[in-house]
Design a protein around this motif. Structure first.
Motif, short mmCIF file in Angstrom:
data_model
loop_
_atom_site.label_atom_id
_atom_site.label_comp_id
_atom_site.label_asym_id
_atom_site.label_seq_id
_atom_site.Cartn_x
_atom_site.Cartn_y
_atom_site.Cartn_z
N ALA A 41 89.36 9.77 52.56
CA ALA A 41 89.37 11.18 52.95
C ALA A 41 90.77 11.76 52.81
O ALA A 41 90.95 12.89 52.32
CB ALA A 41 88.89 11.35 54.39
N PRO A 172 83.47 10.76 52.69
CA PRO A 172 84.40 11.82 52.29
C PRO A 172 84.28 12.19 50.81
O PRO A 172 84.55 13.35 50.44
CB PRO A 172 85.78 11.22 52.60
N ALA A 175 81.44 14.61 50.81
CA ALA A 175 81.82 15.83 51.54
C ALA A 175 82.77 16.69 50.74
O ALA A 175 82.75 17.93 50.86
CB ALA A 175 82.46 15.44 52.87
N ILE A 176 83.62 16.08 49.90
CA ILE A 176 84.59 16.85 49.15
C ILE A 176 84.02 17.36 47.82
O ILE A 176 84.48 18.36 47.27
CB ILE A 176 85.87 16.02 48.88
N THR A 188 84.84 18.56 54.67
CA THR A 188 85.33 17.18 54.72
C THR A 188 85.96 16.87 56.07
O THR A 188 85.74 15.79 56.63
CB THR A 188 86.35 16.93 53.59
#
Length: 242
Positions: A41, A172, A175-176, A188
């Motif tokens: 992340a 992550p 999420a990104i 994120t």
């Protein structure tokens, strides 16, 4: 009372074999997932702070995932190998001592039980009966607190650590990459902090410690890591260095 009866009477206490290995896998798994979440992340958020292009973010994330998983596995393997090698050496040493000087070993076992509060006669009788049943097991338990059937496996720990890191790192990455560019960083942040709260609670459950304290530690630490890397990425992007 048999082992099964003891387990049924006290389900929260470890009466079965393999406890050390199971706890080691859990510990390695939770730590691996936590590291995968935070480190990957931080990488992708840092790159996202410098550029909105998907290619560099994906490349950096995949590199961090693969490198981190291998590093975690190697580190766990080396660490647990040292522990298991030491335990196996102690087991071999105890076996040899039982062959070379059985009477002295019986006296030593008797003294260990006497030191735990048993009378001289009871300590001697317990030592004799346990020696007749399984001398090596009795000495390993009393002298070294080792179960010869419960020596931790470095391969299991390494595999658990690598797999958990990878699973943690996927969060992550998704999420990104999935949200639109303007929402990537806030999504994120939220996803990572929620995931860290879960791993913190799980680690506290395994260790029997305070869930609130463990959760706050990992959430605050993760938030600081994300903020720091995003700030550095934004600064580098604004300066034109990247």
């Amino acid at each position: 009372m048999t082992n099964d009866e003891a387990t049924a009477a006290h389900p929260d206490e470890p009466h079965r074999g393999g406890v050390a290995q199971r706890l080691n896998w859990l510990r390695a798994g939770v730590l691996g997932a936590n590291d995968g979440i935070v480190s990957v992340a931080a990488i992708v958020v840092g790159v996202a702070g410098a550029t909105t292009a998907t290619g560099p973010i994906l490349t950096a994330g995949v590199a961090g995932l693969v490198g981190g998983a291998i590093s975690m596995a190697l580190g766990e393997y080396v660490s647990v190998s040292s522990q298991s090698d030491s335990e196996r050496a102690l087991i071999a040493k105890e076996k040899q001592e039982l062959l070379d000087m059985p009477e002295q070993e019986l006296d030593e076992l008797t003294e260990l039980y006497r030191a735990q509060g048993l009378s001289d006669q009871t300590a001697r009788q317990v030592a004799i009966e346990l020696t007749e049943k399984d001398a090596l097991r009795a000495h390993l338990a009393a002298e070294l607190n080792i179960d010869q059937d419960d020596v931790v496996s470095p391969w299991h720990a390494a595999a658990a650590s690598a797999a958990a890191f990878t699973i943690g790192a996927i969060l992550p990455m998704l999420a990104i990459l999935l949200p639109p560019p303007e929402l990537r960083v806030p999504v994120t942040f939220v996803a990572v902090l929620l995931a860290l709260a879960i791993t913190g609670a799980v680690s506290a459950q395994i260790g029997g410690s305070s869930r609130r304290r463990a959760t706050l530690r990992v959430v605050i630490g993760g938030a600081l890591a994300l903020a720091a890397t995003y700030g550095i990425g934004a600064l580098l992007g604004a300066s034109g260095v990247v």
